[in-house]
Design an enzyme around this catalytic site. Sequence first.
Site, mmCIF file in Angstrom:
data_model
loop_
_atom_site.group_PDB
_atom_site.id
_atom_site.type_symbol
_atom_site.label_atom_id
_atom_site.label_comp_id
_atom_site.label_asym_id
_atom_site.label_seq_id
_atom_site.Cartn_x
_atom_site.Cartn_y
_atom_site.Cartn_z
ATOM 1 C CD GLU A 32 -2.748 1.205 2.465
ATOM 2 O OE1 GLU A 32 -2.742 0.274 3.288
ATOM 3 O OE2 GLU A 32 -3.439 2.232 2.578
ATOM 4 N NE ARG A 259 2.821 -8.303 10.287
ATOM 5 C CZ ARG A 259 2.763 -7.211 9.495
ATOM 6 N NH1 ARG A 259 3.677 -6.271 9.573
ATOM 7 N NH2 ARG A 259 1.784 -7.039 8.663
ATOM 8 C CE LYS A 269 3.021 0.235 5.032
ATOM 9 N NZ LYS A 269 2.578 0.044 3.650
#
Length: 556
Positions: A32, A259, A269
């Site tokens: 994204e 992850r 982020k």
Amino acid sequence: MADEKNFIEVFIDEDLAEGKNDKRVHTRFPPEPNGYLHIGHAKSICLNFGLAEKYGGKCNLRFDDTNPVKEDIEYVESIQEDVKWLGFDWKDRLFYASDYFQKLYEYAVKLIREEKAYIDDQSVEAISGQRGNPTKPGDESPFRNRTAEENLELFEKMRKGDFEEGSHVLRAKIDMASPNMHMRDPVLYRIKHAEHHRTGNEWCIYPMYDFAHGQSDYFEGITHSVCTLEFENHRPLYDWLTDQLAEGEYRPRQIEFARLNLSYTVMSKRKLLQLVQEKLVSGWDDPRLPTISGLRRRGYTPESIRNFADNIGVTKVDGIIDMGVLEHNLREDLNKKAPRVMGVLSPLKLVITNYPEDQEEWLETVNNPEDESMGNREIPFSREIYIEQDDFMEDPPGKYFRLAPGREVRLKSAYIIKCEEVIKNTEGKITELHCSYDPETKSGGPQSNRKVKGTLHWVSARHALEAEIRLYDRLFKIEVPDDAPEGEDFRSNLNPDSLKVLKGFVEPGLKGSAHGTNVQFQRLGYFCVDPDSTSDMPVFNRTTTLRDSWAKQVKM
Ligand code: ATP
Ligand code: MG
């Protein structure tokens, strides 16, 4: 580890053996564009592009740009730069979820026609209040049984901008009693009167992640949609949505892995953005950040990051990888590649009193003992040199093998010298050392092998280049920065000593080195030429020290 198949490869092998999807392997990396990529994304990039390489397949780069409010073209550009820098190539397959807005809209219309989706006039809060919990079924919305005609009309109005944000959503009509919460009539579309960085004001309804993602996979012919574990519970919805859309046999398969988390840093982020916006770091490419652009500026090589990603493998269990593992992969790569040079970070002047004042000579030295093909170079020597302040002690303790009054040391690739006199200023601070040298001990000469205990790095004062040295350390003081005291957050764990700036001297051959050049300052660590360098003043970032605590720990 490299030869053993990971569980994702085992799944792919199964699919190929069954002849699924015409035996194609097609993956994608779907960022994204709402921030810069970090080392966790690098793991995902290496995995997705790596699988495509391994199976002779393809990997797309797709921007998952369905949330106009947080996204920006700056991020789109930095992401492409980072993926390329890591050494991967999406060829002509650069896509944007926003390219599919029309197709997704048409698909939503199809779902409405088939009575598999409806417009809900309730607020998001009201909807989530009716969701129930994993053991208690949810309540059906009072708008659930609208006719297809009515839904189509409302959806068209949503699209045209007739409604306010938050007033209506499109929901899939699946099962409010499903044990999987994601199947309880999930929201597919919401209204957002926001300008999109690619589609401008063409749309005021935007698809939710779950609706856009799997369908984008389907439109692109993706066969294996690799994502992180938090999407495991979304898989039934992913499959349900692609099943409604699919016309033939082809189906993308979602596969989840754990992850990457790293100690001593944060990776979300949102938190990275906070550090940047609050100027707690110098920007997205601050060399202390785990962003790819930060690591690059710090002096990481693409190979070191790719090796790290391979070596840690893929798992199904969340965990935290020690930052030392990343640094170990970095040192392994730089050890092979970085030329050894000399730089003095905290200079102390040393005068060789029996060396003629007007004399200078150029001494040969090896660029990298690990790699003969990197050749030799010459470095200047003269009567006045700089050594490291730490390399002299007036009153040394036992086992200190560096310079002290009356003692001898070797100057790397030059001569053996002896400390004859210590010069101090009126405050008693040492300002210079007076030494003698033994011409017979010249490097490569007859007595060059004479035994002395210490070898020091140095630079010739007359020839040296002044340089700014930025000593970076870990950005956070503790392994898990999110473990903050009550009422505080990860920012309270920032390491106040993560950057020290020094003025030092480096050998003259480094003048004009290109930004990004990696070197090893002997005995000190690996350094990299920063883009802030000017033609008069190079700036070196410390990439990492030489000490590899991880290698010792695992005896690699
Ligand atoms: P963050 O949670 O850090 O904000 P994100 O998951 O929202 O990241 P995306 O841009 O959606 O970021 O991620 C793009 C791809 O990278 C996704 O497939 C995601 O699963 C993967 N990814 C993100 N973070 C990690 C990580 N720490 N380890 C492995 N893969 C990751
Ligand atoms: Mg995401």
